[in-house]
Design a protein around this motif. Structure first.
Motif, PDB file in Angstrom:
ATOM      1  N   GLU A 383      -5.752  90.819  81.004  1.00 31.53           N
ATOM      2  CA  GLU A 383      -6.236  89.484  81.346  1.00 31.53           C
ATOM      3  C   GLU A 383      -5.648  88.452  80.399  1.00 31.53           C
ATOM      4  N   ARG A 455     -14.167  87.708  82.220  1.00 29.32           N
ATOM      5  CA  ARG A 455     -13.550  88.007  83.519  1.00 29.32           C
ATOM      6  C   ARG A 455     -13.645  89.495  83.816  1.00 29.32           C
ATOM      7  N   LYS A 486      -9.440  82.128  87.051  1.00 27.95           N
ATOM      8  CA  LYS A 486     -10.303  83.117  86.399  1.00 27.95           C
ATOM      9  C   LYS A 486     -11.679  82.525  86.079  1.00 27.95           C
ATOM     10  N   ASP A 489     -13.489  82.677  89.193  1.00 32.37           N
ATOM     11  CA  ASP A 489     -13.897  84.051  89.475  1.00 32.37           C
ATOM     12  C   ASP A 489     -15.153  84.414  88.685  1.00 32.37           C
ATOM     13  N   VAL A 490     -15.156  84.055  87.391  1.00 33.25           N
ATOM     14  CA  VAL A 490     -16.354  84.306  86.576  1.00 33.25           C
ATOM     15  C   VAL A 490     -17.549  83.560  87.164  1.00 33.25           C
TER      16      VAL A 490
END
Length: 544
Positions: A383, A455, A486, A489-490
């Protein structure tokens, strides 16, 4: 989830109230507009020390209020209930901080005054802040073990470990208690044997003291009792002209008269019955007088027995029942002394069995953690590469808890969670030694490291608030877009508040807030507003 933040007389803010949404909340604005003031306000909410410098010039005090929706955060709800700061099923948490211009501060939880230390304890885990080296649970090594176990899906094994550890502690305490009790019993054994022999020799019985006290009184006053009962017997029956003789003549006269008037029959019968009763009483009195004896030897014997019983009562509890109870407990204690060895052997066997089970579970859990740690470290490192930190490497260190106590496995301290200590380490650049997250120098690097970890761990812990301030420091272009994706996404699992200068990140926000600084006469103030679609377009264009 943070639903509302209200700030008043804080730095250059007069008063503002912001309603946040679930998902990604983006805050933008010109440099120096006051964006980071929101982060400073959040830090106060989480228990940071308040200083008079935050109070707006001319104001008496600054105030910060934050309202959280607790959702299904059972750990937080349990802490509130245990601390007496909420009802049995609280679903909201209101935190208020008041900082006076004099420097004094006050904290309130759900309207109740509390201490800063209690606030820090209660608010622990409700939010993570990545800003200017202010980081919370993910930078706290004590939380890393839980994240690793969640990543490796070891919750069931950890629960089993906790149950086995509790059984081991109980078994160990039983052994310690048995040994401690045995030592004290051994030290008291001679005394207990003496006491037991003393009571057994005395052989008291329940009610014996009362019966002896009655007999003592009779023996002490035997002459008076004989005189009283003999005289009563004579006057009732034995002497000429005694009461029974007189009543007998009266009864005969009434009986003869009843031949003339039948209504006198019941009275005649009553007199005759009374005579019979008096004759019985006289007979009992005579018998009593003949049985009472002037016996000084028996009196001495009774008084000596009573004295012995009295000494035993005073010594062992005040009653004959207490004396007999002490006899029973002393016998049991001596029996325990005699049976100590087999009891200790049985208790130690149970402890050893519990320890063997815990060792097996702890060793197995440790092996699984070490295997998962390598995968987790690699996932986080990957990541980081996508976030522009290609040379950074994360190491999830699993080490034994060093301890020399009896509850240990191979020198490692046993706890409810096993024998492992877990910490996330990071080397931001190639050739550097991996160090704890909280010791990384660059705030931007640390924020991106925290984002990478979050993440990978997204959805593994209770949903909370993640605050990012410097996550875009020193990046742009494709890396900035990757960071934005990201963060979004989190935000599918948690609430995110991101303060950014980059349009590549701002466009991913579910809600977009703009901070503006304005001058009104000789006063400067900062304000924040949520942008509509047109406002977002204009703000992103400005940022570009």
């Amino acid at each position: 989830m943070l639903t509302c933040l209200r700030v008043k007389n804080f730095a250059i803010i007069d008063e503002l109230e912001v309603d946040f949404v679930h998902g990604m909340n983006v805050v933008t604005g010109e440099t120096g507009a006051g964006k980071s003031i929101l982060v400073r306000a959040m830090q106060l909410v989480l228990g940071a020390r308040g200083t008079p410098e935050v109070v707006r010039t001319g104001a008496k005090q600054a105030e910060v209020e934050a309202l959280f929706d607790l959702g299904e955060d059972e750990a937080m709800i349990a802490r509130l209930v245990e601390a007496g700061l909420a009802s049995e099923e609280p679903r909201e948490l209101l935190i208020r901080r008041v900082i006076a211009a004099t420097g004094r501060s006050r904290a309130y939880i759900n309207g109740r005054l509390t201490t800063a230390s209690q606030l820090s304890l209660i608010a622990r885990g409700i939010a993570d802040i990545s800003s200017q080296h202010q980081h919370h649970s993910l930078a706290d090594a004590s939380a890393h073990l839980g994240y690793l176990d969640a990543y490796a899906q070891l919750d069931d094994k950890r629960i089993a470990m906790g149950e086995a550890y509790a059984a081991l502690v109980e078994a160990s305490q039983a052994v310690d208690e048995l040994r401690s009790n045995h030592q004290s019993r051994v030290e008291r054994a001679d005394l207990l044997r003496f006491q037991l022999q003393e009571i057994e020799t005395l052989a008291p019985t329940v009610g014996e003291d009362d019966a002896l006290a009655t007999e003592q009184s009779r023996l002490r006053h035997a002459a008076r009792l004989v005189s009283a009962t003999e005289g009563a017997e004579r006057r009732l029956y034995a002497d000429d002209g005694a009461a029974c003789e007189l009543l007998s003549r009266i009864a005969t006269e009434v009986r003869d008269a009843s031949d003339l008037d039948a209504s006198l029959v019941p009275m005649a019968e009553q007199l005759e019955g009374t005579i019979a009763q008096l004759e019985d009483v006289a007979s009992d009195l005579g018998r009593y007088a003949r049985e009472v004896a002037l016996d000084p030897a028996r009196l001495r014997e009774v008084e000596e027995r009573l004295d012995a019983l009295d000494r035993a009562r005073r010594k062992y509890g005040g009653t004959i029942e207490a004396v007999l109870a002490h006899q029973e407990s002393a016998a049991a204690a001596l029996s325990a002394v005699d049976s100590f060895e087999p009891q200790l052997a049985a208790a130690e066997e149970l402890r050893d069995q519990a320890l063997a089970k815990v060792k097996t579970l702890a060793t197995e859990l440790s092996k699984k953690r070490k295997r998962a740690a390598k995968k987790l470290g690699s996932a986080i490192s990957q990541e980081l590469r996508s976030l522009g930190m290609g040379d950074a490497k994360v190491v999830v260190e699993v080490a034994p808890r060093e301890d020399s106590s009896a509850l240990a496995v191979g020198g490692a301290k046993l706890t409810r969670a096993g024998i492992d200590s877990v910490e996330f380490l990071i080397a931001p650049n190639r050739g550097e030694r991996a160090r704890p997250l909280k010791k990384i120098a660059s705030g931007g690097e640390l924020s991106r490291a925290m984002l990478a970890i979050k993440r990978v761990l997204a959805g593994l812990g209770p949903a909370g608030l993640y605050v990012f301030d410097e996550v875009d420091s020193g990046v742009g272009g494709a890396i900035a877009e990757a960071i934005g994706r990201k963060l979004a996404d989190v935000a599918t699992h948690n609430q995110v508040l991101c303060i950014t200068h980059l349009p590549q990140i701002a466009v991913f926000g579910a809600a977009h807030f703009r901070v503006q600084k304005e001058t009104d006469g000789d006063r400067t103030r900062s304000d924040i507003s949520r942008l509509d679609d047109r406002g977002r377009l204009e703000e992103v264009a400005r940022m570009v």
